[in-house]
Design a protein around this motif. Structure first.
Motif, PDB file in Angstrom:
ATOM      1  N   GLY A  19      58.913  26.145  84.858  1.00 53.61           N
ATOM      2  CA  GLY A  19      57.897  25.960  85.092  1.00 53.61           C
ATOM      3  C   GLY A  19      57.572  26.139  86.581  1.00 53.61           C
ATOM      4  N   VAL A  20      56.587  25.586  87.265  1.00 55.70           N
ATOM      5  CA  VAL A  20      56.389  25.811  88.697  1.00 55.70           C
ATOM      6  C   VAL A  20      57.559  25.342  89.482  1.00 55.70           C
ATOM      7  N   SER A  21      58.335  24.370  88.976  1.00 56.50           N
ATOM      8  CA  SER A  21      59.504  24.025  89.737  1.00 56.50           C
ATOM      9  C   SER A  21      60.357  25.052  89.746  1.00 56.50           C
ATOM     10  N   LEU A  22      60.506  26.173  89.120  1.00 55.45           N
ATOM     11  CA  LEU A  22      61.440  27.170  89.516  1.00 55.45           C
ATOM     12  C   LEU A  22      60.801  27.916  90.435  1.00 55.45           C
ATOM     13  N   VAL A  23      59.602  27.882  90.399  1.00 56.98           N
ATOM     14  CA  VAL A  23      59.102  28.870  91.590  1.00 56.98           C
ATOM     15  C   VAL A  23      59.440  28.337  92.801  1.00 56.98           C
ATOM     16  N   GLU A  24      59.311  26.664  92.840  1.00 56.52           N
ATOM     17  CA  GLU A  24      59.824  26.204  94.053  1.00 56.52           C
ATOM     18  C   GLU A  24      61.356  26.360  94.359  1.00 56.52           C
ATOM     19  N   GLU A  25      62.266  26.250  93.534  1.00 57.69           N
ATOM     20  CA  GLU A  25      63.672  26.664  93.538  1.00 57.69           C
ATOM     21  C   GLU A  25      63.905  27.934  94.190  1.00 57.69           C
TER      22      GLU A  25
ATOM     23  N   LEU B 283      56.376  35.178  94.892  1.00 51.06           N
ATOM     24  CA  LEU B 283      56.525  33.651  94.487  1.00 51.06           C
ATOM     25  C   LEU B 283      55.316  33.044  95.026  1.00 51.06           C
ATOM     26  N   GLY B 284      54.983  33.383  96.215  1.00 58.66           N
ATOM     27  CA  GLY B 284      53.629  32.549  96.583  1.00 58.66           C
ATOM     28  C   GLY B 284      52.580  32.825  95.924  1.00 58.66           C
ATOM     29  N   ASP B 285      52.307  34.231  95.167  1.00 56.56           N
ATOM     30  CA  ASP B 285      51.261  34.293  94.392  1.00 56.56           C
ATOM     31  C   ASP B 285      51.325  33.638  93.025  1.00 56.56           C
ATOM     32  N   LEU B 286      52.694  33.520  92.486  1.00 57.26           N
ATOM     33  CA  LEU B 286      53.151  32.632  91.097  1.00 57.26           C
ATOM     34  C   LEU B 286      52.479  31.180  91.644  1.00 57.26           C
ATOM     35  N   LYS B 287      52.901  30.637  92.646  1.00 58.64           N
ATOM     36  CA  LYS B 287      52.772  29.225  93.035  1.00 58.64           C
ATOM     37  C   LYS B 287      50.919  29.180  92.876  1.00 58.64           C
ATOM     38  N   LEU B 288      50.285  30.049  93.538  1.00 59.65           N
ATOM     39  CA  LEU B 288      48.818  29.888  93.443  1.00 59.65           C
ATOM     40  C   LEU B 288      48.471  29.972  91.832  1.00 59.65           C
ATOM     41  N   LEU B 289      49.115  30.955  91.288  1.00 54.05           N
ATOM     42  CA  LEU B 289      48.574  31.218  89.868  1.00 54.05           C
ATOM     43  C   LEU B 289      48.848  29.959  88.968  1.00 54.05           C
ATOM     44  N   PHE B 290      49.894  29.154  89.373  1.00 51.40           N
ATOM     45  CA  PHE B 290      50.275  27.915  88.643  1.00 51.40           C
ATOM     46  C   PHE B 290      49.098  26.743  88.930  1.00 51.40           C
ATOM     47  N   GLU B 291      48.765  26.941  90.148  1.00 52.21           N
ATOM     48  CA  GLU B 291      47.783  25.854  90.517  1.00 52.21           C
ATOM     49  C   GLU B 291      46.518  26.074  89.579  1.00 52.21           C
ATOM     50  N   TYR B 292      46.133  27.300  89.693  1.00 56.44           N
ATOM     51  CA  TYR B 292      44.718  27.590  88.767  1.00 56.44           C
ATOM     52  C   TYR B 292      45.040  27.493  87.326  1.00 56.44           C
TER      53      TYR B 292
ATOM     54  N   ALA C 109      48.588  25.237  81.874  1.00 54.95           N
ATOM     55  CA  ALA C 109      50.098  25.580  82.722  1.00 54.95           C
ATOM     56  C   ALA C 109      51.206  25.258  81.593  1.00 54.95           C
ATOM     57  N   GLY C 110      50.837  24.136  80.885  1.00 57.55           N
ATOM     58  CA  GLY C 110      51.972  23.881  79.804  1.00 57.55           C
ATOM     59  C   GLY C 110      52.384  25.007  79.090  1.00 57.55           C
ATOM     60  N   LYS C 111      51.553  26.165  78.883  1.00 59.59           N
ATOM     61  CA  LYS C 111      52.026  27.086  78.061  1.00 59.59           C
ATOM     62  C   LYS C 111      52.686  28.352  78.721  1.00 59.59           C
ATOM     63  N   ILE C 112      52.694  27.996  79.965  1.00 59.03           N
ATOM     64  CA  ILE C 112      53.245  29.189  80.832  1.00 59.03           C
ATOM     65  C   ILE C 112      54.734  28.972  81.212  1.00 59.03           C
ATOM     66  N   SER C 113      55.739  30.091  81.102  1.00 60.36           N
ATOM     67  CA  SER C 113      56.953  29.805  81.557  1.00 60.36           C
ATOM     68  C   SER C 113      57.291  30.984  82.400  1.00 60.36           C
TER      69      SER C 113
END
Lengths: 512, 512
Positions: free
Chosen positions: A283-289, A306-315, A322-326
């Motif tokens: 999930g979003v934690s992998l983006v952080e990683e 990665l910056g965009d993916l982080k924002l994407l997960f926020e939306y 978010a739970g449906k997204i990997s």
């Protein structure tokens, strides 16, 4: 002449060759042939001698649809309409306008858009005039439309057939002709808002179709390219390696690695570095990683992604999906034109109903951002950023069809509401007058095309076809100025004054 | 480089040739070109240098759709959807099932079905494998479907594109790619009942589309053939002469006569005898008259046709549409496969609205009986009698589009019901949460893809797009747990408790 039964593709081809050579022979068998591919393809075929012109030389013809294509019969059409209704009403719910483009484009419109897949494009024969190709997807025609009309923004949907000369694997719902349902947002907007909406739409559609649990894999081309760069892939090989990675859902890492090293000339240690990354998903934690990854974090492009993916997960969290997204570093997407976020929805293998066999159907929806495609058509290279998605109707159809076959529920293939019947001979004229009244009132009605059908045959037809109401006219009714209205399921009959018949039928139909 | 304005086709081609030769030049103009045909064809074209791969040689590309094809933009899609809705709901009213077939067929499926028109079939390039052609109509694929599946009866409709390499005359709504809506009844039934229903369907559709007054010309291939026989046409020339007669709605009798005599080798006196007949048209009385005609009445085939036409008129009278039908001996229909009754609907030239210019649109619907076509596919020549009709969507579309352009009514291209707005900065998160709630409740909703849009911009968008409702969320509303609901046309606003918002919106939408 041998009796034809189940033959292997090759045996069938040989036999067919023999048949073709035998002059003027007339021969027919229904044949179920096995294709030579992985999965059995059952096609009803018939070999025949053309009957048309007796003076012409007779030739053997196989009656079939072209390889990798099929007809959709009435039951299948009901299923497809249901899918398209769900999909299109979702697209409209998100404010999309309709668009249609021709089935073929100038050949040059499609060149250099699809990378390694370009060989799968159907070309038309040069019959004088322009060189044409059947469209390969709906995305390139959309970009062409935007550039041709100099449109800077548009939210459109498009439902239409596309054609690809792939090896058809019918069991997986892969055809050479298939229907795509595309939704795209073109225009310069604040980052990730349209992208998040695309993922929301995929969720709404897959939920709406009740296909069971699903997951949407997300990645970003810039993260991929950054990963390739830090692993040591030469830039000239980015797209080729991307195509190899894209096969990971079909073939093993070992085979993909082999392709990259042996066929595409990648150094083995580079391939192994890639191999470490493509196992990562989360999930979003992998983006952080990944932000902290010592190699990836050195790459500017990857950091942007990665910056965009982080924002994407926020939306996506705000949208409740978010739970449906990997976030999945192995997701590459085959097509050349993606430039940013990419995604692909897969059904999880727990079937919706316990008695169903799980089907391996690959992705049922996919898409991504392609900010450079419109610029490829624009003379000054002016770009219009785009993001979109495509629903894989055929694969969804395979699941629904499978479900339909295993279900006992009878599917109506017509919508007829009223059947016009008579118990007597010589009542065709009265039936015709009566049914015209119903049609003119907008009521869906049928009768049998016979002068003197038996009443039982007529009532049987209603029951077989699931028609809810029958109107019956005979001598007695004609004399009394009434029509008998029969409820087909309950078999109850009442006499209705003819002038009230339409109103009574409409009342009954609105109640049911 | 000259400024390109309005250029004739030839001048444009020359210029284009020059452009193509100038190496690597980048040049673009929007060009309205006149085609060399009868009618002006306005196509927005742009000449450009491909931008994609800097290392490749640049080539000039014209961005356009292929000759004789077009995109349908959002406004046009609204019109087309309206037409298709009317047509398909009529087909369903008459109990038809849906069917879809592939866009292309094996080439041999289409050979010998279309007579002189066969040269207009689009072939696909031989890329290895089967030889394929784009379908030319929906009738032949239907017959192929029946034969392949050994179906003895079926009432089906089919909406789909077909392709013909004709000289496109866009002003008349003639394209190389166009949409057909077909309804056919296959099966052995009592005479003329299905045939009469087909004519009833044409009437219902043309009435439903409010295209103004129309007339359906009816004839019978057996009457035509009988007429040819008694006039002295050799049997081998029946179909060729039929094709000539078919041109009578486009060219004069003089030209048709010349074609028959000079090109098709008919004796002048035979042509003149035909000339006498093809001037005849009228109602059922003309059928009676032909029964008495000294020559026609000697021909068995013609008498059969006349007998059926008489019965047909009887049924049409019961359906209340006999007044719309004209028995017309000049009606021939171009296609080879008709065997019995044929018909063609033409709009009468009084436009529906007085300010409209009359358009010459040829036939808007046509069809007939083809009892031999399925047998051409069946190995034993077993026939399935069929009768059907095809609605010419493109021509109807031209009329509707013309009407739309001259009307002041604004057409909405989206169905959005609610717009989500905010008067404040940093409210994107709240807008996204709110709009997801609406989407999840099935409400059609949009927002602007900006972090901080101005309120005025947002409200303007609603007014421009005709969105009836706006919901507004700001600091104050968030604090009070309400949402402001605004009627866009009246600009009235009320505060609604957030938990009641969806219900209130649904109530308002159901009332409007």
């Amino acid at each position: 002449m041998p009796q034809l039964g189940l033959l292997h593709g090759r045996a069938w081809a040989t036999l067919l060759g023999q048949l073709r050579q035998s002059p003027g022979a007339l021969c027919l068998r229904a044949v179920h042939s096995h294709s030579q591919g992985q999965s059995p393809l059952q096609v009803s075929e018939a070999v025949l001698t053309s009957q048309l012109k007796p003076h012409q030389e007779k030739s053997n013809i196989i009656i079939k649809t072209p390889k990798g294509t099929r007809d959709l019969g009435p039951q299948q059409m009901v299923v497809r309409e249901k899918i398209l209704d769900t999909v299109v009403s979702c697209f409209k719910r998100h404010g999309a306008k309709g668009l249609d483009t021709p089935a073929f484009e100038l050949k040059e419109m499609l060149t250099e858009k699809y990378g390694e897949d370009s060989g799968l494009i159907y070309d038309l024969k040069d019959q004088g005039g322009e060189l044409l190709s059947l469209r390969y997807d709906l995305t390139v025609p959309f970009a062409r439309y935007l550039a041709m009309n100099k449109l800077k923004k548009m939210k459109r949907y498009h439902v239409g057939k596309v054609w690809r000369r792939e090896s058809p694997t019918i069991a997986q719902g892969r055809y050479r002709e298939f229907c795509q349902c595309d939704f795209d947002i073109a225009g310069q907007f604040d980052p990730m808002i349209p992208d998040a909406e695309c993922l929301k739409i995929i969720c709404e559609i897959l939920n709406g179709l009740q296909l069971g649990d699903f997951l949407i894999k997300v990645n970003d081309r810039r993260v991929l390219d950054g990963m390739f760069a830090v692993c040591g892939v030469p830039e000239s090989k980015f797209r080729a390696i991307c195509s190899s990675i894209d096969k990971l859902d079909k073939i093993s890492w070992k085979d993909v690695r082999h392709e990259m090293v042996a066929k595409k000339g990648l150094a083995p240690e580079v391939a192994d570095r890639i191999g470490d990354y493509v196992q990562c998903h989360g999930g979003v934690s992998l983006v952080e990683e990944m932000f902290q990854d010592p190699r990836i974090s050195q790459n500017k492009q990857a950091l942007e992604g990665l910056g965009d993916l982080k924002l994407l997960f926020e939306y996506l969290t705000l949208f409740g999906i978010a739970g449906k997204i990997s976030f999945d570093l192995s997701l590459a997407r085959g097509l050349d034109y993606y430039t940013g976020v990419i995604y692909e929805a897969v059904l999880l293998q727990t079937p919706a109903q316990p008695e169903e066999e799980p089907l391996n159907l690959g992705s049922v929806a996919a898409g991504g951002r392609y900010d450079g495609l419109v610029g490829m058509f624009d003379p000054n290279g002016h770009n219009v950023p785009c993001v979109g998605l495509s629903i894989g109707v055929e694969r969804i159809f395979s699941i629904m069809e499978h479900r339909m076959k295993t279900s006992s529920e009878k599917i109506r293939t017509t919508e007829t509401q009223v059947f016009v019947a008579t118990p007597q001979k010589n009542f065709l004229q009265e039936r015709l007058k009566l049914i015209a009244e119903l049609w003119d009132a907008g009521i869906k009605a049928e009768l049998l095309y016979k002068n003197n059908p038996k009443l039982l045959t007529q009532l049987h037809y209603c029951e077989n076809m699931g028609i809810p109401l029958a109107v019956i006219i005979g001598e007695q009714e004609l004399k009394e100025g009434v029509i008998k209205l029969r409820s087909v399921p309950s078999r109850e009959e009442v006499a209705i004054k003819r002038e009230n018949l339409v109103a009574e039928i409409q009342k009954r139909l609105s109640e049911s």
